[in-house]
Design an enzyme around this catalytic site. Structure first.
Site, PDB file in Angstrom:
ATOM      1  N   ASP A 181       1.066  -1.280  -0.096  1.00 47.40           N
ATOM      2  CA  ASP A 181       0.072  -0.125  -0.071  1.00 47.40           C
ATOM      3  C   ASP A 181       0.948   1.489   0.178  1.00 47.40           C
ATOM      4  OD1 ASP A 181      -3.189   0.559   0.395  1.00 47.40           O
ATOM      5  OD2 ASP A 181      -2.095   2.150   1.611  1.00 47.40           O
ATOM      6  N   TYR A 308      -3.329  10.966   0.280  1.00 46.12           N
ATOM      7  CA  TYR A 308      -3.966  10.861  -0.733  1.00 46.12           C
ATOM      8  C   TYR A 308      -4.189  12.421  -1.337  1.00 46.12           C
ATOM      9  CZ  TYR A 308      -5.189   6.167   0.249  1.00 46.12           C
ATOM     10  OH  TYR A 308      -5.241   4.642   0.799  1.00 46.12           O
ATOM     11  N   HIS A 363      -4.385  -8.081  -0.193  1.00 44.14           N
ATOM     12  CA  HIS A 363      -3.909  -6.616  -0.071  1.00 44.14           C
ATOM     13  C   HIS A 363      -3.213  -6.410   1.426  1.00 44.14           C
ATOM     14  CE1 HIS A 363      -3.145  -2.323  -0.617  1.00 44.14           C
ATOM     15  NE2 HIS A 363      -3.626  -2.033   0.564  1.00 44.14           N
TER      16      HIS A 363
END
Length: 385
Positions: A181, A308, A363
């Site tokens: 990630d 982000y 993930h």
């Protein structure tokens, strides 16, 4: 930096915080279930109700708190914040320093299974020569590395903080790094920006970007990846857009409502794991709720969105046309968010030493498939010691 700036850390959540959480959970207002299949429009209302009931009545935070406190943790003033990190010494003839970096919506609790295997391989039937000394920081702005009002960090800045932690604070002249990630982006950025101190990097997600060659004349593998990517961009990036453009608006709801926080995170635990539709076949309820509770008690969900926002309003962490030239290893789990082919990875990573495709996992590899991930890390770094 003087060694006495490092302070031991133990987690102790006040009873009043836990009581407030239970009271809020008792007052939860749930939406109705849309007239479509559960999970097709987001988190299943029926599933979340069961999870919230367990969070309120069955989840034992003190047990999870003790489990986390069994790991050696510290804080240190660095880059204007109080940085939290795990530092577990390896048990072997010459343990290699290894930086583990988590991502979103994760935390250092993701590593509670793999840290003992990495630091003490003999205990698990492995070779003591494969031992690592593990350093696993909480990303700035995430859970224990968060305080209200502190400055925000993008990937480039976090990489600088982690490099300083390893070299200036802990005194490791060279070290390995591993991540998934955002941790994969951080690890890749470290390999690009600080190659002289990186022994090698290992990833379970690839921080690659689309390029003109892949778009104009794709191989069959690249064409399949583009189809996968297009589906992801259409159906699975809503969280990125809101977290990357209006993160504070979302933070009001998730900071005030534990049910909202749980719904936002558990949807990712289901979508991004190899679970055949049931997240509890990949992660336990306690694992999911421990991670969610960490975000709740620290109030860090809003600040955790910042990478982000920084990414959406800044350049790609690896400059266009540049490459990462340190030795790299990659393990692909079949339910990872995106799985670029090797031909795409080789345009950015010029020294791929190991590339392994797994048959099971997603993930959250350190939680879902800890033994497989550890074996890949050991094997990759074994030839770089």
């Amino acid at each position: 930096m003087p060694i006495n700036d490092i302070q031991p850390f133990q987690l102790s959540v006040a009873d009043s915080v836990l009581d407030d959480l239970r009271q809020r959970l008792m007052r939860t207002r749930l939406p109705d279930e849309p007239p479509l299949a559960p999970w097709s429009t987001g988190t299943s209302v029926a599933y979340l109700k069961q999870l919230l009931d367990y969070w309120r009545e069955g989840f034992d935070w003190r047990t999870q708190e003790a489990k986390l406190n069994a790991i050696r943790q510290f804080t240190v003033p660095l880059a204007g914040i109080n940085l939290h990190f795990i530092h577990e010494k390896g048990k072997g003839p010459d343990p290699m320093p290894l930086l583990l970096s988590h991502g979103w919506p994760g935390s250092v609790m993701e590593f509670y299974k793999v840290i003992p295997m990495l630091t003490d391989p003999a205990r698990f039937g492995g070779d003591p020569a494969d031992a690592f000394t593990v350093v696993a920081p909480s990303l700035p702005g995430y859970v224990f590395s968060f305080k209200a009002g502190q400055k925000r960090f993008g990937i480039e800045e976090i990489a600088e903080v982690f490099a300083s932690l390893m070299t200036d604070v802990l005194g490791y002249s060279r070290f390995g790094a591993q991540g998934g990630d955002w941790g994969a982006f951080l690890t890749s950025r470290l390999g690009f920006a600080f190659p002289e101190i990186l022994i090698g990097i290992h990833l379970n997600l690839l921080a690659v970007r689309r390029d003109q060659k892949m778009m104009a004349d794709p191989t069959p593998e690249e064409k399949a990846f583009l189809e996968q990517l297009n589906h992801f961009l259409k159906e699975e990036t809503g969280y990125q857009w809101i977290q990357g453009t209006k993160p504070t608006t979302l933070a009001f709801a998730l900071t005030d409502s534990p049910a909202g926080l749980a719904a936002w995170l558990v949807e990712k635990f289901r979508t991004w794991t190899d679970c055949d539709g049931d997240p509890e076949t990949a992660l336990t309820r306690d694992e999911m709720l421990t991670n969610i509770t960490l975000y709740w008690i620290t109030g860090a969900i809003g600040s955790s969105f910042w990478p982000y926002y920084a990414r959406m309003h800044g350049p790609w962490p690896i400059p266009k046309g540049q490459t990462i030239d340190v030795p790299m290893g990659y393990v692909e789990f079949p339910k990872e968010i995106l799985r670029p082919p090797r031909s795409v990875a080789e345009r950015m990573y010029t020294d791929i030493r190991r590339w392994t495709a797994m048959h099971k996992g997603g993930h959250f590899a350190a939680l879902e498939q800890p033994e497989a991930l550890v074996e890949e890390i050991r094997t990759f770094f074994r030839h770089l010691r």
